[in-house]
Each structure stands twice: as structure tokens, then as C-alpha cells.
Design an enzyme around this catalytic site. Structure first.
Site, mmCIF file in Angstrom:
data_model
loop_
_atom_site.group_PDB
_atom_site.id
_atom_site.type_symbol
_atom_site.label_atom_id
_atom_site.label_comp_id
_atom_site.label_asym_id
_atom_site.label_seq_id
_atom_site.Cartn_x
_atom_site.Cartn_y
_atom_site.Cartn_z
ATOM 1 N N PRO A 14 0.797 -1.236 0.000
ATOM 2 C CA PRO A 14 0.000 0.000 0.000
ATOM 3 C C PRO A 14 0.822 1.275 0.000
ATOM 4 C CG PRO A 14 0.027 -0.927 2.192
ATOM 5 C CD PRO A 14 0.818 -1.873 1.325
ATOM 6 N N CYS A 15 1.638 1.441 -1.031
ATOM 7 C CA CYS A 15 2.378 2.692 -1.163
ATOM 8 C C CYS A 15 1.426 3.872 -1.384
ATOM 9 C CB CYS A 15 3.381 2.599 -2.318
ATOM 10 S SG CYS A 15 4.820 1.575 -1.928
ATOM 11 N N HIS A 16 0.179 3.573 -1.766
ATOM 12 C CA HIS A 16 -0.790 4.654 -1.946
ATOM 13 C C HIS A 16 -1.125 5.340 -0.625
ATOM 14 C CE1 HIS A 16 -3.013 0.879 -1.211
ATOM 15 N NE2 HIS A 16 -3.762 1.636 -0.436
#
Length: 188
Positions: free
Chosen positions: A133-135
Site C-alpha cells: 500500500p504505497c498509496h
DNA sequence: CCTCAGTAGTGCC
DNA sequence: GGCACTACTGAGG
């Protein structure tokens, strides 16, 4: 010569490709159509043979689509992303951000070393969209900064995760009321 | 709102 | 070596 299996499907955020090796999920990529997705995955794995279909890839695709649509990325899938040690540390740190929450590039940099910009570059190199989840990594001023697959997708994923997460803090109002610094782009 | 310096890796003259 | 370009940040106008 290694072989990667892949499967492609359609989500509310566009076409998605999931690539698996025998150990787990190697890539989750967004794209406009199947051809560009194939170009993308082949470009990321130049010396790899790509084989369409297979139980593992199809099952992983189903789990990824479900994760995208529900915002629950805890699929149980084994992730085997390729990257440098530093990139792995950044990706691991992003997985420690709870669903519905965000962290800043600066905070991740303080944890794993390097500068905020290097954290951003490591996030951009993440080939396992959504499941890593780099978002959830955003600017210190509350803006979203960028996203490898389009800022509209980053915003949509974050909002979906905030819908399923228990209301935590003022983060929601911060992210949704502040003007974002990137223009809207069509999905194409 | 804007620009700018600091930051560090990469790529192109 | 200079310059541009990053998924950045903080200060200053």
C-alpha cells in the site's frame, strides 16, 4: 529462463494484470488495455517468459480484484516483489500503515533511512499495486503527491479504505478538504 | 498562490 | 561538468 504466469481482469479502476511465480505474487499492474499491460510487465521482467492463465494467477487475480473493490487488502496472498534492500524496507514500512490511515514520505524516511524523495522513488518502483500500500504514503502538507498509475487511482483507493476503516482521526477531513496538487486525469 | 534551495539518484548532452 | 527530472520538504514572499 524463468516463467511468470499472469491473468488480467477489469476493475472499477481500470484493467489490472496480476503476475505470479511459483512463490507468490510478483506484480499487480494497472493499465488502459491488455497490450499496454503486457508491455509493462514484460518491460519489468525482460528475461522472463510470460504465460497466460493457470490456477495460481487466476486465483490471485480474483483476490486482487476483490481487494481493490472492497478496500480490504489483507488477501493472504504471498507477495514476492523484486527490489533493492532499501526499496523492500520502504515497501515493508508502507504495509505497517493501518487501513484507512496514511503516513508521510518524511515519516517513512525517518523510519527506514534516506530522504523523502528517495522514499517517493522507492514507492514509484513498487510493482505490486494496492497489496503493497504505497498509496497510503502522502505529502507532509496533506496532498497526495503522485502515483505510478495515476493520482485519481491513489485517491480512489484511499477513500475506499477509509470507508471500511473505523473513523480514526482528522485525517479524513484533511485529505478530502484540502486542494490536491495534481490535476484530474481521465482513466484511459 | 508562487518560487527557491536542499536533497540524491539517474540520464542526457 | 552542467542541466533536467523526479510520487519531497520547509522557508519565504
Amino acid at each position: 529462463l524463468q516463467t511468470l504466469s499472469f491473468a488480467m481482469g477489469t476493475t472499477s479502476l481500470g484493467r489490472v494484470l496480476v503476475a505470479t511465480c511459483e512463490n507468490g505474487v510478483r506484480a499487480v499492474l494497472f493499465g488502459s488495455d491488455e497490450k499496454s499491460l503486457l508491455v509493462d510487465v514484460q518491460g519489468r521482467n525482460p528475461r522472463t517468459r510470460l504465460a497466460r492463465g493457470g490456477d495460481m494467477a487466476e486465483q490471485a487475480l480474483a483476490a486482487v480484484v476483490r481487494a481493490i473493490e472492497t478496500g480490504d487488502i489483507d488477501t493472504g496472498l504471498v507477495l514476492v516483489p523484486r527490489g533493492t534492500d532499501y526499496q523492500r524496507r520502504v515497501w515493508k514500512a508502507s504495509r505497517e500503515i493501518p487501513v484507512g490511515a496514511t503516513a508521510t514520505y518524511k515519516e517513512i524516511a525517518a523510519k527506514v533511512g534516506g530522504t523523502a524523495q528517495e522514499v517517493g522513488e522507492a514507492c514509484a518502483a513498487n510493482a505490486v499495486a494496492v497489496l503493497i500500500p504505497c498509496h497510503r504514503v502522502v505529502r507532509s502538507d496533506g496532498g497526495l503527491a503522485g502515483y505510478r498509475w495515476g493520482i485519481h487511482r491513489k485517491r480512489a483507493i484511499i477513500e475506499r479504505e477509509q470507508e471500511i476503516a473505523p473513523p480514526a482521526d482528522s485525517l479524513f477531513s484533511r485529505l478530502t478538504t484540502k486542494k490536491q496538487n495534481a490535476p484530474e486525469q481521465p482513466f484511459h
